[in-house]
Design a protein around this motif. Structure first.
Motif, mmCIF file in Angstrom:
data_model
loop_
_atom_site.group_PDB
_atom_site.id
_atom_site.type_symbol
_atom_site.label_atom_id
_atom_site.label_comp_id
_atom_site.label_asym_id
_atom_site.label_seq_id
_atom_site.Cartn_x
_atom_site.Cartn_y
_atom_site.Cartn_z
ATOM 1 N N SER A 126 0.834 -1.206 0.000
ATOM 2 C CA SER A 126 0.000 0.000 0.000
ATOM 3 C C SER A 126 0.867 1.254 0.000
ATOM 4 C CB SER A 126 -0.981 -0.010 1.173
ATOM 5 O OG SER A 126 -0.299 0.164 2.378
ATOM 6 N N LEU A 127 2.023 1.207 0.691
ATOM 7 C CA LEU A 127 2.942 2.347 0.656
ATOM 8 C C LEU A 127 3.454 2.587 -0.769
ATOM 9 C CD1 LEU A 127 5.139 1.998 3.864
ATOM 10 C CD2 LEU A 127 3.671 3.899 3.269
ATOM 11 N N ARG A 128 3.788 1.481 -1.442
ATOM 12 C CA ARG A 128 4.264 1.622 -2.820
ATOM 13 C C ARG A 128 3.198 2.231 -3.705
ATOM 14 N NH1 ARG A 128 7.207 -3.999 -3.140
ATOM 15 N NH2 ARG A 128 9.196 -3.383 -2.257
ATOM 16 N N ARG A 129 1.952 1.757 -3.529
ATOM 17 C CA ARG A 129 0.854 2.315 -4.332
ATOM 18 C C ARG A 129 0.701 3.800 -4.045
ATOM 19 N NH1 ARG A 129 -1.559 -2.529 -3.124
ATOM 20 N NH2 ARG A 129 -2.849 -1.645 -1.509
ATOM 21 N N TRP A 130 0.781 4.158 -2.750
ATOM 22 C CA TRP A 130 0.630 5.564 -2.372
ATOM 23 C C TRP A 130 1.739 6.397 -2.988
ATOM 24 C CZ3 TRP A 130 3.586 8.936 0.615
ATOM 25 C CH2 TRP A 130 2.953 10.123 0.962
ATOM 26 N N GLU A 131 2.998 5.834 -2.909
ATOM 27 C CA GLU A 131 4.128 6.569 -3.488
ATOM 28 C C GLU A 131 3.939 6.742 -5.000
ATOM 29 O OE1 GLU A 131 7.540 4.273 -2.364
ATOM 30 O OE2 GLU A 131 7.770 5.308 -0.464
ATOM 31 N N GLU A 132 3.484 5.670 -5.636
ATOM 32 C CA GLU A 132 3.264 5.754 -7.086
ATOM 33 C C GLU A 132 2.221 6.821 -7.408
ATOM 34 O OE1 GLU A 132 2.206 1.816 -8.370
ATOM 35 O OE2 GLU A 132 4.235 1.035 -8.071
ATOM 36 N N CYS A 133 1.147 6.791 -6.587
ATOM 37 C CA CYS A 133 0.074 7.768 -6.823
ATOM 38 C C CYS A 133 0.600 9.183 -6.592
ATOM 39 C CB CYS A 133 -1.121 7.500 -5.921
ATOM 40 S SG CYS A 133 -2.026 6.030 -6.400
ATOM 41 N N SER A 134 1.367 9.388 -5.523
ATOM 42 C CA SER A 134 1.879 10.726 -5.246
ATOM 43 C C SER A 134 2.827 11.157 -6.368
ATOM 44 C CB SER A 134 2.649 10.847 -3.970
ATOM 45 O OG SER A 134 2.320 9.984 -2.999
ATOM 46 N N LEU A 135 3.623 10.264 -6.808
ATOM 47 C CA LEU A 135 4.565 10.584 -7.863
ATOM 48 C C LEU A 135 3.827 10.954 -9.147
ATOM 49 C CD1 LEU A 135 7.633 10.591 -8.121
ATOM 50 C CD2 LEU A 135 7.486 8.329 -9.100
ATOM 51 N N LEU A 136 2.809 10.186 -9.412
ATOM 52 C CA LEU A 136 2.010 10.459 -10.607
ATOM 53 C C LEU A 136 1.303 11.795 -10.480
ATOM 54 C CD1 LEU A 136 0.497 6.951 -11.400
ATOM 55 C CD2 LEU A 136 2.268 8.150 -12.681
ATOM 56 N N ARG A 137 0.818 12.091 -9.278
ATOM 57 C CA ARG A 137 0.143 13.378 -9.070
ATOM 58 C C ARG A 137 1.122 14.537 -9.315
ATOM 59 N NH1 ARG A 137 -1.611 12.692 -3.680
ATOM 60 N NH2 ARG A 137 -2.541 10.687 -3.928
ATOM 61 N N VAL A 138 2.299 14.348 -8.796
ATOM 62 C CA VAL A 138 3.305 15.405 -8.944
ATOM 63 C C VAL A 138 3.622 15.569 -10.437
ATOM 64 C CG1 VAL A 138 5.721 15.963 -8.479
ATOM 65 C CG2 VAL A 138 4.288 15.054 -6.666
ATOM 66 N N GLY A 140 1.623 14.880 -12.739
ATOM 67 C CA GLY A 140 0.382 15.222 -13.397
ATOM 68 C C GLY A 140 -0.149 14.127 -14.276
ATOM 69 N N THR A 141 0.280 12.955 -14.113
ATOM 70 C CA THR A 141 -0.198 11.861 -14.933
ATOM 71 C C THR A 141 -1.080 10.893 -14.205
ATOM 72 O OG1 THR A 141 1.817 10.618 -14.434
ATOM 73 C CG2 THR A 141 1.782 11.872 -16.506
ATOM 74 N N SER A 142 -1.458 11.259 -12.924
ATOM 75 C CA SER A 142 -2.311 10.343 -12.160
ATOM 76 C C SER A 142 -3.721 10.423 -12.679
ATOM 77 C CB SER A 142 -2.249 10.684 -10.677
ATOM 78 O OG SER A 142 -3.054 11.776 -10.415
ATOM 79 N N PRO A 143 -4.496 9.372 -12.558
ATOM 80 C CA PRO A 143 -5.863 9.375 -13.033
ATOM 81 C C PRO A 143 -6.675 10.492 -12.383
ATOM 82 C CG PRO A 143 -5.233 7.158 -12.306
ATOM 83 C CD PRO A 143 -4.106 8.091 -12.007
ATOM 84 N N SER A 144 -6.378 10.817 -11.091
ATOM 85 C CA SER A 144 -7.145 11.838 -10.415
ATOM 86 C C SER A 144 -6.768 13.241 -10.929
ATOM 87 C CB SER A 144 -6.962 11.776 -8.913
ATOM 88 O OG SER A 144 -5.592 11.912 -8.613
ATOM 89 N N SER A 145 -5.495 13.454 -11.289
ATOM 90 C CA SER A 145 -5.104 14.765 -11.782
ATOM 91 C C SER A 145 -5.614 14.998 -13.185
ATOM 92 C CB SER A 145 -3.593 14.959 -11.707
ATOM 93 O OG SER A 145 -2.956 14.050 -12.573
ATOM 94 N N ARG A 146 -5.791 13.966 -13.980
ATOM 95 C CA ARG A 146 -6.337 14.088 -15.324
ATOM 96 C C ARG A 146 -7.790 14.491 -15.241
ATOM 97 N NH1 ARG A 146 -4.522 8.567 -17.401
ATOM 98 N NH2 ARG A 146 -2.313 8.851 -17.140
ATOM 99 N N ALA A 147 -8.490 13.910 -14.261
ATOM 100 C CA ALA A 147 -9.909 14.220 -14.124
ATOM 101 C C ALA A 147 -10.088 15.667 -13.727
ATOM 102 C CB ALA A 147 -10.547 13.277 -13.114
ATOM 103 N N ALA A 148 -9.125 16.226 -13.053
ATOM 104 C CA ALA A 148 -9.273 17.605 -12.577
ATOM 105 C C ALA A 148 -8.928 18.580 -13.591
ATOM 106 C CB ALA A 148 -8.336 17.838 -11.415
#
Length: 148
Positions: A126-138, A140-148
């Motif tokens: 779960s930490l790895r997933r969180w890190e991946e998500c944070s990295l993607l957010r930073v 700007g390629t995370s699914p949540s940042s695309r939606a925004a």
């Protein structure tokens, strides 16, 4: 006075008769004496037999007491043997329980370690997933940042 006198033949007859009765009497006395001797002898034999019987009884009584003593000793030894057997059985039971307890502890330890490792694995994942998500957010390629 002539009437008091007996003839020689008559005196001789009376003397023979007296002698015969005397011999009979002596013979009977001898038989009586002999029977008394036999009776005395039998009494002695009986007394001796009674003493032997008494001696055997005393011996038997002594052996009976010895046997009783041996029986008590055997009973005591059997009790000691039984006590040692029970103690051994008790120790064996304690050892079995101790062994089962150790196996159970080892099992719990292994199972616990496995569960801990699995939990740690989930945490790491779960930490790895969180890190991946944070990295993607930073980035700007995370699914949540695309939606925004």
């Amino acid at each position: 006075m002539l009437g008091d006198r007996r003839s020689k033949g008559e005196n001789r007859f009376r003397w023979v008769e007296y002698h015969h009765h005397r011999e009979e009497s002596l013979r009977r006395m001898g038989e009586i004496h002999h029977r008394k001797g036999e009776s005395h002898h039998h009494r002695e034999e009986n007394r001796h037999r009674r003493e032997e019987i008494l001696h055997r009884r005393e011996g038997n009584h002594h052996h009976k007491e010895e046997n009783h003593h041996h029986k008590e000793e055997n009973h005591h030894r059997m009790g000691e043997s039984h006590r040692r057997k029970e103690e051994s059985h008790h120790r064996k039971g304690e050892n079995l329980l101790q062994g089962e307890f150790q196996q159970e502890e080892e099992h719990r330890s292994k199972v616990g370690n496995r569960e801990d490792i699995q939990e740690q694995g989930r945490v790491v994942a779960s930490l790895r997933r969180w890190e991946e998500c944070s990295l993607l957010r930073v980035q700007g390629t995370s699914p949540s940042s695309r939606a925004a």
